[in-house]
Motif scaffolding. Structure first.
Motif, short mmCIF file in Angstrom:
data_model
loop_
_atom_site.label_atom_id
_atom_site.label_comp_id
_atom_site.label_asym_id
_atom_site.label_seq_id
_atom_site.Cartn_x
_atom_site.Cartn_y
_atom_site.Cartn_z
N ALA A 1 -5.47 8.32 1.87
CA ALA A 1 -6.77 8.20 1.20
C ALA A 1 -7.31 9.59 0.84
O ALA A 1 -7.84 9.78 -0.26
CB ALA A 1 -7.77 7.46 2.10
N GLY A 2 -7.17 10.54 1.75
CA GLY A 2 -7.59 11.90 1.44
C GLY A 2 -6.82 12.49 0.28
O GLY A 2 -7.39 13.16 -0.60
N ALA A 3 -5.52 12.24 0.24
CA ALA A 3 -4.69 12.73 -0.86
C ALA A 3 -5.10 12.08 -2.18
O ALA A 3 -5.15 12.74 -3.22
CB ALA A 3 -3.22 12.47 -0.56
N HIS A 4 -5.41 10.79 -2.15
CA HIS A 4 -5.86 10.10 -3.37
C HIS A 4 -7.19 10.66 -3.85
O HIS A 4 -7.40 10.80 -5.06
CB HIS A 4 -5.99 8.60 -3.13
N ILE B 1 -3.53 3.58 10.80
CA ILE B 1 -4.83 4.22 10.58
C ILE B 1 -4.66 5.69 10.23
O ILE B 1 -5.30 6.19 9.29
CB ILE B 1 -5.74 4.04 11.82
N LEU B 2 -3.82 6.39 10.95
CA LEU B 2 -3.58 7.81 10.64
C LEU B 2 -2.96 7.97 9.25
O LEU B 2 -3.38 8.82 8.47
CB LEU B 2 -2.67 8.44 11.70
N GLY B 3 -1.96 7.16 8.96
CA GLY B 3 -1.29 7.24 7.66
C GLY B 3 -2.22 6.93 6.51
O GLY B 3 -2.28 7.66 5.51
N VAL B 4 -2.97 5.87 6.64
CA VAL B 4 -3.89 5.47 5.57
C VAL B 4 -4.97 6.53 5.38
O VAL B 4 -5.36 6.82 4.24
CB VAL B 4 -4.51 4.08 5.89
N SER B 5 -5.42 7.14 6.45
CA SER B 5 -6.44 8.20 6.34
C SER B 5 -5.91 9.39 5.55
O SER B 5 -6.60 9.93 4.67
CB SER B 5 -6.90 8.65 7.72
N ALA C 1 0.83 -1.21 0.00
CA ALA C 1 0.00 0.00 0.00
C ALA C 1 0.86 1.26 0.00
O ALA C 1 0.54 2.24 -0.67
CB ALA C 1 -0.93 -0.01 1.22
N THR C 2 1.96 1.24 0.74
CA THR C 2 2.86 2.39 0.79
C THR C 2 3.50 2.63 -0.58
O THR C 2 3.53 3.77 -1.07
CB THR C 2 3.95 2.19 1.86
N LEU C 3 3.98 1.58 -1.20
CA LEU C 3 4.60 1.72 -2.52
C LEU C 3 3.58 2.17 -3.57
O LEU C 3 3.85 3.09 -4.36
CB LEU C 3 5.26 0.41 -2.93
N LEU C 4 2.42 1.55 -3.57
CA LEU C 4 1.38 1.92 -4.53
C LEU C 4 0.92 3.37 -4.31
O LEU C 4 0.72 4.12 -5.26
CB LEU C 4 0.19 0.97 -4.43
N GLY C 5 0.79 3.76 -3.05
CA GLY C 5 0.39 5.13 -2.74
C GLY C 5 1.41 6.13 -3.23
O GLY C 5 1.04 7.18 -3.78
N ALA C 6 2.68 5.84 -3.05
CA ALA C 6 3.73 6.75 -3.51
C ALA C 6 3.70 6.88 -5.03
O ALA C 6 3.81 7.99 -5.57
CB ALA C 6 5.09 6.25 -3.04
N THR D 1 0.28 20.44 -5.92
CA THR D 1 1.11 19.86 -4.86
C THR D 1 0.35 19.54 -3.58
O THR D 1 0.86 18.82 -2.74
CB THR D 1 2.27 20.80 -4.52
N LEU D 2 -0.86 20.06 -3.41
CA LEU D 2 -1.59 19.82 -2.16
C LEU D 2 -1.78 18.33 -1.85
O LEU D 2 -1.55 17.91 -0.70
CB LEU D 2 -2.94 20.54 -2.16
N PRO D 3 -2.16 17.49 -2.82
CA PRO D 3 -2.27 16.06 -2.49
C PRO D 3 -0.96 15.46 -1.98
O PRO D 3 -0.97 14.62 -1.09
CB PRO D 3 -2.69 15.40 -3.82
N VAL D 4 0.16 15.94 -2.51
CA VAL D 4 1.45 15.42 -2.06
C VAL D 4 1.76 15.89 -0.65
O VAL D 4 2.26 15.13 0.18
CB VAL D 4 2.57 15.84 -3.05
N PHE D 5 1.42 17.15 -0.34
CA PHE D 5 1.66 17.66 1.00
C PHE D 5 0.84 16.95 2.06
O PHE D 5 1.21 16.91 3.22
CB PHE D 5 1.40 19.17 1.07
N ILE D 6 -0.28 16.38 1.65
CA ILE D 6 -1.10 15.60 2.57
C ILE D 6 -0.70 14.12 2.54
O ILE D 6 -0.65 13.45 3.56
CB ILE D 6 -2.60 15.77 2.23
N GLY D 7 -0.38 13.64 1.35
CA GLY D 7 -0.07 12.22 1.20
C GLY D 7 1.28 11.80 1.72
O GLY D 7 1.43 10.72 2.29
N VAL D 8 2.30 12.64 1.58
CA VAL D 8 3.65 12.26 2.03
C VAL D 8 3.71 12.03 3.54
O VAL D 8 4.29 11.03 3.98
CB VAL D 8 4.70 13.29 1.53
N PRO D 9 3.13 12.90 4.38
CA PRO D 9 3.11 12.57 5.81
C PRO D 9 2.37 11.26 6.09
O PRO D 9 2.77 10.49 6.97
CB PRO D 9 2.40 13.75 6.46
N GLY D 10 1.30 11.00 5.33
CA GLY D 10 0.60 9.73 5.49
C GLY D 10 1.47 8.54 5.13
O GLY D 10 1.49 7.53 5.83
N LEU D 11 2.21 8.67 4.03
CA LEU D 11 3.13 7.59 3.63
C LEU D 11 4.22 7.41 4.68
O LEU D 11 4.63 6.28 4.97
CB LEU D 11 3.76 7.91 2.27
#
Length: 121
Positions: free
Chosen positions: A111-114, A104-108, A56-61, A74-84
């Motif tokens: 998911a928001g970034a996606h 749970i925090l990371g996946v949340s 999931a981490t690799l696919l998300g990245a 860049t907003l999705p990346v700014f939210i997604g990178v801390p999650g990753l």
């Protein structure tokens, strides 16, 4: 013979449907509990969680990276990178509550970034 009011016919159909749901619920509960009980050792295995979280981490990245390449936002990346990062930290945390919280925090966040990526594309 007198004809029944239409609402009584509807009540009969509703009662039959509810009875059917009750049967499905009872059978499904028995099957589900039996299956989960016999497969509990499989789902509780930390290796299953680690492999799934790594994938999931690799696919998300990859998905976040390809999204920024397409839409240049860049907003999705700014939210997604801390999650990753939280998901990656969960890979190294001992199996338990801390690992679950990080996951749970990371996946949340991811998911928001996606969702942002999907809306932007």
């Amino acid at each position: 013979m007198t004809q029944r009011p239409a609402y009584l016919h509807w009540l009969d159909k509703a009662a039959i449907t509810l009875s059917g749901f009750c049967v499905v619920h009872c059978v499904a509960t028995i099957v589900l509990i039996g299956t989960l009980t016999s497969l509990g050792h499989f789902f509780a295995n930390p290796l299953i969680h680690e492999i799934g979280l790594l994938c999931a981490t690799l696919l998300g990245a990859v998905a976040l990276g390809s999204g920024i390449m397409r839409h240049r936002r860049t907003l999705p990346v700014f939210i997604g990178v801390p999650g990753l990062a939280l998901m990656a930290a969960a890979l190294f945390a001992p199996h338990g509550y801390g690992e679950a919280l990080l996951t749970i925090l990371g996946v949340s966040l991811v998911a928001g970034a996606h969702m942002m990526n999907a809306r932007t594309c």
